[in-house]
Scaffold this active site. Structure first.
Site, mmCIF file in Angstrom:
data_model
loop_
_atom_site.group_PDB
_atom_site.id
_atom_site.type_symbol
_atom_site.label_atom_id
_atom_site.label_comp_id
_atom_site.label_asym_id
_atom_site.label_seq_id
_atom_site.Cartn_x
_atom_site.Cartn_y
_atom_site.Cartn_z
ATOM 1 N N VAL A 120 0.843 -1.272 0.089
ATOM 2 C CA VAL A 120 -0.082 0.269 -0.040
ATOM 3 C C VAL A 120 0.842 1.059 -0.078
ATOM 4 O O VAL A 120 2.178 1.484 0.488
ATOM 5 C CB VAL A 120 -0.958 0.137 1.214
ATOM 6 N N HIS A 121 0.323 2.264 -0.502
ATOM 7 C CA HIS A 121 1.178 3.607 -0.550
ATOM 8 C C HIS A 121 0.159 4.860 -1.024
ATOM 9 O O HIS A 121 -0.850 4.535 -1.630
ATOM 10 C CB HIS A 121 2.215 3.511 -1.456
ATOM 11 N N ILE A 122 0.561 5.932 -0.491
ATOM 12 C CA ILE A 122 -0.326 7.072 -0.690
ATOM 13 C C ILE A 122 0.405 7.851 -1.827
ATOM 14 O O ILE A 122 1.566 8.245 -1.517
ATOM 15 C CB ILE A 122 -0.453 8.061 0.420
#
Length: 167
Positions: A120-122
């Site tokens: 996951v990453h923003i």
């Protein structure tokens, strides 16, 4: 005819993919000069990294150190630091680039557009009125006026200052 050179995108556009996780590989010491210096700041639970294939100059991502595929799988400490670094990313982009807006987003799952499903990453993407043109549609290419190393030089000092303020 003019030519736009962006050799770091070759692996991306040809579909070549190294085995393993792109984020985990990017933070390891690499002999790949395109990936050198992409990490802007490291925390205890996460880090901020420039996108190797940016939509705009200054496109960065906030990534947990641990390999997790969703926010539901993240710990409270990871979530807290991810949000702090997202806030710091907004501040750094605003100071370094003076964008007129910033897209902040997360893609969970292939159907949502995630390119790296397992980590996951923003995304934080600075935006300006008129920053898109015909090139992506007609030429299937993005024009980026600044190299990644220059983006890092602009952003890293702001992240370093902000990190000191959090201590």
């Amino acid at each position: 005819m003019e030519r736009l050179w962006s050799p770091w995108r070759l692996a991306y556009v040809t579909g070549s993919k190294a085995s393993g996780c792109d984020f985990c590989e990017a933070v390891e010491l690499s002999s790949d000069p395109a990936r050198e210096g992409l990490v802007l700041v490291r925390g205890r639970a996460s880090y901020v990294i420039l996108n190797l294939y940016p939509y705009n100059n200054g496109h960065l991502m906030v990534v947990p150190n641990r390999h997790v595929d969703s926010f539901a799988a993240a710990t409270a400490d990871e979530l807290s630091e991810l949000m702090r670094f997202t806030r710091d990313g907004e501040i750094a982009l605003t100071e370094a680039y003076q964008p007129q807006g910033i897209n902040i987003g997360v893609n969970l799952g292939r159907a949502a557009g995630a390119g790296i499903l397992e980590h996951v990453h923003i995304h934080l993407v600075p935006r300006w009125t008129g920053d898109t043109n015909f090139m992506p549609v007609i030429g299937n290419v993005r024009v980026l006026p600044e190299e990644l190393g220059e983006s890092a030089k602009r952003l890293r000092p702001v992240f370093e200052r902000l990190a000191k303020e959090h201590v």
